[in-house]
Design a protein around this motif. Structure first.
Motif, PDB file in Angstrom:
ATOM      1  N   VAL A   8      32.046  50.581  49.880  1.00 15.56           N
ATOM      2  CA  VAL A   8      33.126  50.396  50.850  1.00 15.56           C
ATOM      3  C   VAL A   8      33.787  51.745  51.111  1.00 15.56           C
ATOM      4  O   VAL A   8      33.816  52.616  50.240  1.00 15.56           O
ATOM      5  CB  VAL A   8      34.175  49.383  50.346  1.00 15.56           C
ATOM      6  CG1 VAL A   8      33.672  47.962  50.471  1.00 15.56           C
ATOM      7  CG2 VAL A   8      34.576  49.662  48.900  1.00 15.56           C
ATOM      8  N   GLU A  47      37.230  44.207  49.404  1.00 15.40           N
ATOM      9  CA  GLU A  47      38.599  44.706  49.529  1.00 15.40           C
ATOM     10  C   GLU A  47      39.175  45.124  48.175  1.00 15.40           C
ATOM     11  O   GLU A  47      39.885  46.127  48.078  1.00 15.40           O
ATOM     12  CB  GLU A  47      39.505  43.648  50.177  1.00 15.40           C
ATOM     13  CG  GLU A  47      39.145  43.332  51.608  1.00 15.40           C
ATOM     14  CD  GLU A  47      38.077  42.246  51.776  1.00 15.40           C
ATOM     15  OE1 GLU A  47      37.893  41.784  52.901  1.00 15.40           O
ATOM     16  OE2 GLU A  47      37.418  41.863  50.778  1.00 15.40           O
ATOM     17  N   LYS A  67      38.018  45.028  59.321  1.00 18.04           N
ATOM     18  CA  LYS A  67      36.748  45.726  59.104  1.00 18.04           C
ATOM     19  C   LYS A  67      36.436  46.527  60.362  1.00 18.04           C
ATOM     20  O   LYS A  67      36.613  46.034  61.478  1.00 18.04           O
ATOM     21  CB  LYS A  67      35.634  44.711  58.832  1.00 18.04           C
ATOM     22  CG  LYS A  67      34.275  45.364  58.617  1.00 18.04           C
ATOM     23  CD  LYS A  67      33.251  44.370  58.121  1.00 18.04           C
ATOM     24  CE  LYS A  67      32.657  43.640  59.297  1.00 18.04           C
ATOM     25  NZ  LYS A  67      31.487  42.831  58.944  1.00 18.04           N
ATOM     26  N   TYR A  70      29.904  47.963  59.702  1.00 19.12           N
ATOM     27  CA  TYR A  70      28.973  47.715  58.595  1.00 19.12           C
ATOM     28  C   TYR A  70      27.692  48.449  58.942  1.00 19.12           C
ATOM     29  O   TYR A  70      27.140  48.261  60.021  1.00 19.12           O
ATOM     30  CB  TYR A  70      28.708  46.213  58.421  1.00 19.12           C
ATOM     31  CG  TYR A  70      27.613  45.918  57.425  1.00 19.12           C
ATOM     32  CD1 TYR A  70      27.828  46.073  56.055  1.00 19.12           C
ATOM     33  CD2 TYR A  70      26.357  45.510  57.845  1.00 19.12           C
ATOM     34  CE1 TYR A  70      26.825  45.815  55.142  1.00 19.12           C
ATOM     35  CE2 TYR A  70      25.346  45.244  56.933  1.00 19.12           C
ATOM     36  CZ  TYR A  70      25.585  45.402  55.580  1.00 19.12           C
ATOM     37  OH  TYR A  70      24.586  45.151  54.668  1.00 19.12           O
ATOM     38  N   THR A  83      30.483  49.265  54.227  1.00 18.62           N
ATOM     39  CA  THR A  83      31.461  48.563  55.049  1.00 18.62           C
ATOM     40  C   THR A  83      32.738  49.392  55.050  1.00 18.62           C
ATOM     41  O   THR A  83      33.257  49.730  53.982  1.00 18.62           O
ATOM     42  CB  THR A  83      31.754  47.151  54.498  1.00 18.62           C
ATOM     43  OG1 THR A  83      30.522  46.448  54.352  1.00 18.62           O
ATOM     44  CG2 THR A  83      32.669  46.378  55.439  1.00 18.62           C
ATOM     45  N   TYR A  85      36.764  49.877  56.406  1.00 14.46           N
ATOM     46  CA  TYR A  85      37.955  49.096  56.759  1.00 14.46           C
ATOM     47  C   TYR A  85      39.070  50.018  57.240  1.00 14.46           C
ATOM     48  O   TYR A  85      39.253  51.109  56.696  1.00 14.46           O
ATOM     49  CB  TYR A  85      38.479  48.328  55.543  1.00 14.46           C
ATOM     50  CG  TYR A  85      37.569  47.239  55.057  1.00 14.46           C
ATOM     51  CD1 TYR A  85      37.696  45.929  55.531  1.00 14.46           C
ATOM     52  CD2 TYR A  85      36.580  47.506  54.124  1.00 14.46           C
ATOM     53  CE1 TYR A  85      36.867  44.918  55.078  1.00 14.46           C
ATOM     54  CE2 TYR A  85      35.737  46.494  53.663  1.00 14.46           C
ATOM     55  CZ  TYR A  85      35.890  45.212  54.146  1.00 14.46           C
ATOM     56  OH  TYR A  85      35.051  44.214  53.704  1.00 14.46           O
TER      57      TYR A  85
END
Length: 131
Positions: A8, A47, A67, A70, A83, A85
């Motif tokens: 992430v 998250e 988001k 991806y 991913t 955010y």
């Protein structure tokens, strides 16, 4: 067969600028720029992983929003599933613990850095949506 690595990244906004982090010299993809973050541990929500990684790597706390992107990118060491955010700082100032440098750039300035390939689709989307 290459292993799948789920990671992430935090696109941290402050005053219409975005936090960019340069990877350390001893990491894979040395000195390329990235959105800070890291690996998702087994059983961890994306998250929660992002909050943990930002706290560990940058000694600050974030609030996670929508988001952004991806991306799947195959590197020599594995297949990265990234991913990203939209985030904002809620406590502390980012510190350099693992990264070589950090910069705050406007969305339009992001393409001026040499980014890790997995981050590029997010940069392209940010340039369209946030510029």
């Amino acid at each position: 067969m290459k292993k799948n690595i789920h990671v992430v990244g935090a696109v941290i906004f402050r005053d219409n600028k975005i936090l960019c982090a340069q990877r350390g010299t001893k990491k894979s993809l040395p000195l390329l720029w990235e959105f800070p973050g890291g690996k998702i541990e087994k059983g961890e929500k994306p998250e929660d992983a992002l909050k943990r990684e930002i706290h560990e790597e940058m000694r600050c706390s974030i609030e996670i929003g929508e988001k952004i992107e991806y991306t799947i990118h195959e590197y020599s060491f594995g297949i990265v599933h990234l991913t990203t955010y939209e985030c904002k700082l809620i406590e502390g100032e980012p510190e350099l613990t693992e990264h070589e440098a950090i910069k705050w750039l406007s969305p339009e300035e992001l393409p001026t850095l040499e980014w890790a390939p997995a981050d590029i689709p997010a940069i392209e989307k940010i340039a369209k949506v946030y510029a």
